[in-house]
Design a protein around this motif. Structure first.
Motif: not given
Length: 340
Positions: A130-132, A266-268, A273-275
């Motif tokens: 999930p880190t992006g 705020v990362e990624g 479709l997510h941050a």
């Protein structure tokens, strides 16, 4: 996922049914319909840089089935999986008989030096979940070199590779080492998970074994949806839909960054479709979000054991367009309460 192209799908479905040979209604090839494999071969090569001849593509019901089939073929071997990473995918590997070991992820992506001797490593190089983070070019080379030297597999989960906002999409890792990388793709993020259509691009030496595993799993994927998707791709309606989705999701991403980015880390946000929003007390923020009726994910649940960071996984692909701004206001209020 909230904007299924119903009209385009119905047109493709009607054409597919009108043109389908009688054999399409019989039991199918475990690899999938040749029409879809041919269409995917052109599309994946053109948009993701994947080396994907039709005879090396196997159609699945999604990335989960692909991961399970591979694990069975590995006959209980050790599978390294990103830490943090999607916990359900770890469960899939374990239920299929594999042994899961963690491999750390930092700001450059998966730490290749952490790999010992697994039979395979599962990675999300375009947009780590999930880190992006995007797998750095030096890590890409190190990972493919490692796989060649060890005779190991890299399993590339390209779950949202089409959705890149700040530059051209990052090409698939598979193009660097098609003999060592298994490419997993799916229509879940572009069209919707209800269709249950995914694909694997396999190294030549694995095609027979994975097709055999598919045969004894569910024989073959359903046919009519495959034919409709093939028509959607051939007509370029799929490309048009993906472009429209990319614009829609970029607007949502921009809205999220504008509302939260000046106050919180705020990362990624370059893709997907997510941050990831970093917080100090994850449990407290999640409790406040639940009390407000807001559904957000927890970074904590993605660690194999426990991790050094806390955060929220904020998805922006699913909500209705009109609900996004309101949901972000609620999220900002929830986060502000933690700093009051």
């Amino acid at each position: 996922m909230g904007a299924f192209p119903a009209a385009a799908w119905m047109r493709a479905l009607r054409k597919a049914v009108d043109r389908a040979p009688v054999s399409a209604y019989d039991y199918g090839d475990p690899l999938g319909r040749i029409e879809l494999r041919t269409a995917l071969s052109e599309y994946l090569g053109r948009t993701r840089g994947v080396v994907a001849p039709p005879e090396r593509i196997l159609v699945t019901s999604g990335a989960v089935q692909g991961l399970a089939l591979l694990t069975r073929v590995l006959e209980g071997g050790t599978v390294a999986m990103e830490d943090p990473g999607l916990p359900f995918h770890r469960d899939v590997v374990r239920h299929a008989g594999g042994r899961v070991v963690p491999v750390r992820v930092d700001d450059l992506g998966v730490e290749v030096d952490d790999l010992r001797d697994p039979a395979a490593v599962v990675v999300t190089p375009a947009h780590q979940y999930p880190t992006g983070v995007t797998l750095h070019p030096s890590r890409r080379r190190a990972l493919t070199d490692w796989a060649r030297a060890r005779g190991a597999l890299v399993v590339e989960d390209d779950y949202d590779g089409e959705f890149r906002y700040d530059r051209q999409p990052v090409g698939a890792l598979q193009g660097m080492a098609p003999g060592q990388v298994v490419y997993l793709g799916t229509a879940s993020k572009t069209l919707g998970p209800a269709l249950r259509l995914g694909w694997m691009v396999l190294p030549p030496q694995l095609v027979g074994a994975v097709a055999e595993a598919k045969l004894h799993s569910d024989h073959s994927a359903e046919t009519i949806g495959q034919l409709a998707l093939a028509e959607l791709i051939r007509s370029h309606a799929y490309d048009r839909h993906v472009r429209a989705c990319r614009l829609r999701y970029r607007r949502r991403r921009d809205l999220l960054v504008a509302r939260l980015g000046g106050r919180w880390r705020v990362e990624g946000i370059a893709a997907g479709l997510h941050a990831l929003v970093e917080v100090e007390d994850e449990a407290a923020v999640l409790a406040r979000a639940e009390a407000e009726g807001l559904a957000v994910g927890s970074l904590g649940e993605h660690w194999h054991t426990s991790g050094p960071r806390q955060g929220l996984v904020v998805g922006y692909g699913t909500p209705r367009e009109a609900a996004c701004a309101q949901a972000l206001e609620v999220l900002a209020r929830v986060l502000e309460l933690g700093h009051s």
